[in-house]
Design an enzyme around this catalytic site. Structure first.
Site, PDB file in Angstrom:
ATOM      1  N   HIS A 174       0.741  -1.310   0.089  1.00  0.00           N
ATOM      2  CA  HIS A 174       0.090  -0.016  -0.133  1.00  0.00           C
ATOM      3  C   HIS A 174       0.841   1.199   0.058  1.00  0.00           C
ATOM      4  CE1 HIS A 174      -3.658  -2.118   1.467  1.00  0.00           C
ATOM      5  NE2 HIS A 174      -3.673  -2.315   0.299  1.00  0.00           N
TER       6      HIS A 174
ATOM      7  N   HIS B  94      -0.252   2.324  12.338  1.00  0.00           N
ATOM      8  CA  HIS B  94      -1.220   3.374  12.323  1.00  0.00           C
ATOM      9  C   HIS B  94      -1.440   3.793  13.564  1.00  0.00           C
ATOM     10  CE1 HIS B  94      -2.132   3.735   7.805  1.00  0.00           C
ATOM     11  NE2 HIS B  94      -1.837   2.399   7.999  1.00  0.00           N
TER      12      HIS B  94
HETATM   13 FE    FE Z   1      -1.685   1.415   6.169  1.00  0.00          FE
HETATM   14 ZN    ZN Z   2      -2.034  -1.245   4.377  1.00  0.00          ZN
END
Ligand code: FE
Ligand code: ZN
Length: 255
Positions: free
Chosen positions: A58, A171
């Site tokens: 990603h 995150h």
């Molecule tokens: Fe991510």
């Molecule tokens: Zn991701």
């Protein structure tokens, strides 16, 4: 000597990590959401980056790589299974392969679910694992490409690491994860007190990661699908853990 771990906030809610071996000076970067804060941190510490470890393809985990690679002669390590959609790799790895950072040997763990090629890196001597968007603080990544069963199996592999393992995830989603977790296990005292500590940390602008695996095992509903409290929370007493996990994940997607 254990690897020295540095947490670097990037973008609005991403984290990159540095893992530094004092004896040899080797320094690994885990994920590259953006180059600026990473290059600043390396310069501030006087560390020379030697390796980049990529967890998954990603953009918010790879997009800073060109500027970082231009600044240091690094070896880039990532999943062989995703080589076609990762930045150019110097070393292609899969489940069970080892990764050498100075005197420390890390092990690659396949953790499909969020993406099919997502990998984690475990450094057993330093009691640290880089899990990005697989196991997260009080959560797990959204299942975009794999199946719920795959994600459950991936989480089970991480749950089996030594409980003193520090989980470095990708995150700052922990406060929202805590609000959700309390809807599943409103009577989990460890969860309630962790949630208070999370609110306190965020009010002070502090990261809530890394987190200890032992704490995740007590509080993270996605790791606790085999526990009566979570089964009751979703009205599935005695159901198979993988089915309970799938229901918890579905509820989180709709939360
Ligand atoms: Fe991510
Ligand atoms: Zn991701």
């Amino acid at each position: 000597m254990p690897l020295e771990i540095v947490t670097i906030p990037c973008l609005s809610d991403n984290y990159a990590y540095l893992a530094h071996d004092k004896a040899t000076g080797d320094t690994a970067l885990i994920d590259i959401p953006e180059a600026g804060p990473i290059l600043d941190e390396l310069e501030r510490r006087g560390w020379t980056l030697t390796h980049i470890l990529i967890t998954h393809h990603h953009l918010d985990h790879v997009q800073g790589i060109d500027a970082v690679r231009a600044a240091y002669p690094v070896k880039v390590i990532g999943a062989a299974a995703d080589a076609h959609r990762l930045p150019p790799l110097d070393i292609l790895v899969a489940e069970g392969d080892s990764v050498q950072i100075g005197g420390e040997t890390g092990r690659v763990i396949d953790v499909p679910g969020h993406t099919v090629g997502h990998i984690a890196f475990h450094f057993p001597d330093s009691h640290v694992a880089f899990t990005a968007d697989s196991l997260m603080a009080l959560g797990c990544g959204r299942v975009f490409e794999g199946t719920f069963d795959q994600m459950w199996d991936s989480l089970q592999k991480l749950a089996a690491l030594p409980p003193e393992t520090l989980i470095c995830s990708g995150h700052e989603y922990t406060a929202a994860n805590a609000r959700f977790a309390k809807t599943i296990e409103p009577d989990n005292a460890a969860l309630i007190s962790r949630s208070d500590r999370i609110d306190d940390a965020r009010a002070k602008g502090r990261p809530t990661v890394p987190s200890l695996l032992s704490v995740e095992l007590q509080t993270n509903p996605f790791l606790r699908a085999d526990q009566p409290g979570v089964q009751k929370g979703v009205g599935m007493e005695g159901a198979p853990a993988n089915e309970v996990f799938a229901e918890v994940r579905r509820r989180k997607d709709a939360f």
